[in-house]
Design an enzyme around this catalytic site. Sequence first.
Site, PDB file in Angstrom:
ATOM      1  N   ASP A   1       0.632  -1.337   0.438  1.00 36.84           N
ATOM      2  CA  ASP A   1      -0.049  -0.092   0.008  1.00 36.84           C
ATOM      3  C   ASP A   1       0.729   1.080   0.073  1.00 36.84           C
ATOM      4  O   ASP A   1       1.443   1.792   0.863  1.00 36.84           O
ATOM      5  CB  ASP A   1      -1.245   0.192   1.291  1.00 36.84           C
ATOM      6  CG  ASP A   1      -2.013   1.173   1.119  1.00 36.84           C
ATOM      7  OD1 ASP A   1      -1.065   3.096   0.977  1.00 36.84           O
ATOM      8  OD2 ASP A   1      -3.244   0.721   1.885  1.00 36.84           O
ATOM      9  N   HIS A   2       1.162   1.980  -1.347  1.00 39.54           N
ATOM     10  CA  HIS A   2       2.351   2.889  -1.144  1.00 39.54           C
ATOM     11  C   HIS A   2       2.249   3.555   0.261  1.00 39.54           C
ATOM     12  O   HIS A   2       3.024   4.844   0.036  1.00 39.54           O
ATOM     13  CB  HIS A   2       2.205   3.244  -3.003  1.00 39.54           C
ATOM     14  CG  HIS A   2       1.718   4.650  -2.977  1.00 39.54           C
ATOM     15  ND1 HIS A   2       0.951   4.111  -3.659  1.00 39.54           N
ATOM     16  CD2 HIS A   2       1.432   6.226  -2.949  1.00 39.54           C
ATOM     17  CE1 HIS A   2      -0.377   5.294  -3.863  1.00 39.54           C
ATOM     18  NE2 HIS A   2       0.236   6.215  -3.734  1.00 39.54           N
TER      19      HIS A   2
ATOM     20  N   HIS B   1      -5.488   3.122   1.144  1.00 40.54           N
ATOM     21  CA  HIS B   1      -5.018   3.998   1.964  1.00 40.54           C
ATOM     22  C   HIS B   1      -5.541   4.617   3.206  1.00 40.54           C
ATOM     23  O   HIS B   1      -5.283   4.838   4.609  1.00 40.54           O
ATOM     24  CB  HIS B   1      -4.661   4.908   0.824  1.00 40.54           C
ATOM     25  CG  HIS B   1      -4.373   4.798   0.003  1.00 40.54           C
ATOM     26  ND1 HIS B   1      -3.209   3.057  -0.478  1.00 40.54           N
ATOM     27  CD2 HIS B   1      -4.494   5.017  -2.082  1.00 40.54           C
ATOM     28  CE1 HIS B   1      -3.033   3.448  -1.693  1.00 40.54           C
ATOM     29  NE2 HIS B   1      -3.666   4.071  -2.601  1.00 40.54           N
TER      30      HIS B   1
HETATM   31  C1  BG6 Z   1      -3.290   4.676  -6.135  1.00 40.84           C
HETATM   32  C2  BG6 Z   1      -4.778   4.579  -6.661  1.00 40.84           C
HETATM   33  O1  BG6 Z   1      -3.900   3.463  -4.918  1.00 40.84           O
HETATM   34  O2  BG6 Z   1      -3.311   5.890  -5.727  1.00 40.84           O
HETATM   35  C3  BG6 Z   1      -4.844   6.311  -7.649  1.00 40.84           C
HETATM   36  O3  BG6 Z   1      -5.000   3.799  -7.566  1.00 40.84           O
HETATM   37  C4  BG6 Z   1      -4.561   6.871  -7.189  1.00 40.84           C
HETATM   38  O4  BG6 Z   1      -6.650   5.777  -8.458  1.00 40.84           O
HETATM   39  C5  BG6 Z   1      -3.515   7.698  -6.705  1.00 40.84           C
HETATM   40  O5  BG6 Z   1      -4.148   8.800  -7.886  1.00 40.84           O
HETATM   41  C6  BG6 Z   1      -3.141   8.966  -5.472  1.00 40.84           C
HETATM   42  O6  BG6 Z   1      -1.979   8.274  -5.124  1.00 40.84           O
HETATM   43  P1  BG6 Z   1      -1.190   9.494  -4.618  1.00 40.84           P
HETATM   44  O7  BG6 Z   1       0.087   8.930  -3.681  1.00 40.84           O
HETATM   45  O8  BG6 Z   1      -0.908  10.272  -6.062  1.00 40.84           O
HETATM   46  O9  BG6 Z   1      -2.276   9.742  -3.564  1.00 40.84           O
END
Ligand code: BG6
Length: 523
Positions: A201-202, A264
């Site tokens: 989960d980044h 997230h």
């Molecule tokens: C991803 C989603 O996990 O996170 C995307 O699949 C989203 O839809 C993205 O745009 C948002 O990531 P960040 O790091 O730009 O907030």
Amino acid sequence: MKEIKPSIQNEDRFCAETAAGPSAFIVFGASGDLAHRKLLGSMFTLFAENLLSDRFYILGCGRKKFSDDDFRIKAEKSIRSSSDFLSSKRLDDFAGRIYYIDGDYDDTGLYERIASRIAELNQKHNVEGNLIFYLSVPPFLYTTIVEHLGSAGLACITGPGKEQQVKLVIEKPFGRDLRSAVDLNNCISRCFKESQIYRIDHYLGKETVQNILMLRFANAIFEPVWNRNYIDNVQITIAETAGVEHRAGYYDTSGATRDMFQNHMLQMVTLVAMEPPISFEADRVRDEKVRLLRSIRPFDITRINEFRVRGQYGPGLIDGKEVKGYMEEVGVSPDSKTETFVAAKLFIDNWRWQGVPFYLRTGKRLAAKDTEIAITFKKLPYSMFSSIGLDELPPNVLVLKIQPEEGISLSFQAKKPGPKICMSTLNMNFSYKSVFLVDLPEAYQRLLLDCMVGDQTLFTRQDDVEISWQLLTPLLEDWQQNESAPYIYPAGSESFPQADALIEKDGRQWRRLLAKSAYDIYQ
Ligand code: BG6
């Protein structure tokens, strides 16, 4: 509002330096978007910062045909556009460790060829042990690839007792509901043990998100007030200006609840609300996150509309430019009911949080890119300043800012200089960039390194995934059964009446979405 800037004291105390051991990194979906936007650039930055071993290589695997050399050229181009650290010499050295193999993911022969390529490259780069399979492919391919890896004997390549060195990294979504998440896990766990599985989960790799635990548990001043006695409510926002972009195929069958909320959003809730783990070990931290998820009150299906709202962006303006509505985007069904915005109110049934609402919202094509966690403390019980009423004393708000700039701010009241009794709200702001004078690392760098060193703290465990799907089941079933269409909001909106009503009926308001320019004061 005035601003007070912090400074660093005792810099670099307790830096746990980590560097990866010898590693082979096999990327499925290597010609795809994620690999070129995030993975290769992050790997290169780790390499350039000497955090990777010299005994290291990448074997990309994909359906498109490339020779090793052609793939290297493509990879170098992506690295140049996605990594800030550009040293041609280091890039040449890195590119020389990149290889490619093409094939059909459902062909047993592909895995035989991968196995023999691994044997050859392990010898060439003197790599043993750390063998990482990264699934950067659409989720419907996860089980196919995992089963083939298992049957080809690749899930345990180093022999009994050493299988922990073979790792499987998978991207979200981990299933699309509880049943599919359990099925996916049953399939994976036939070949890999939980200790080998790294569910990414980044958001957990973002500095401010990691800092939530430091802030709470490395400082004595926050925990005593981190509870229902002092906190009025918690708001978590993930607002994006981007639309569905080129991902309609995936997104139109997912929507914001599956794409952002299940993962997230709920991960941020767990870090803000969990009890202190007894240590910073992976499973102790993950145990507490799971305990917290179990305490979230299930949605009451009979009153579901009081607790959640769905929206979908229509045509509108982003940064002054006209943009299409979601249903007009390429690849989206013209009568799609998929939500691009979801907001919900949660309660946590435990001693710490009883009665404190957690308001969560996430959406695409909103007025600003703005991700934050805002903890609003309770109002004062009484104003002793005769000329200043209670309503003129706003509550303290602690904001953990995650995007577009990462930092922390705390608002409080103070006397304005002068003979009169005048209050002013001050904001104590800490911006990572301006205090540490560095660009923050890409979340993937941290996660890839942790995977290589075998630290699972920032990866999601299976029980965590299952409980979060279980929690969302009533919402997903309700939408499926009632086939209700989401509210349409114009692209570029800050909010819309139905989303406002969710929080306003409790006498509270959503925080304003900050435009990028509002953060410039921190620079
Ligand atoms: C991803 C989603 O996990 O996170 C995307 O699949 C989203 O839809 C993205 O745009 C948002 O990531 P960040 O790091 O730009 O907030």
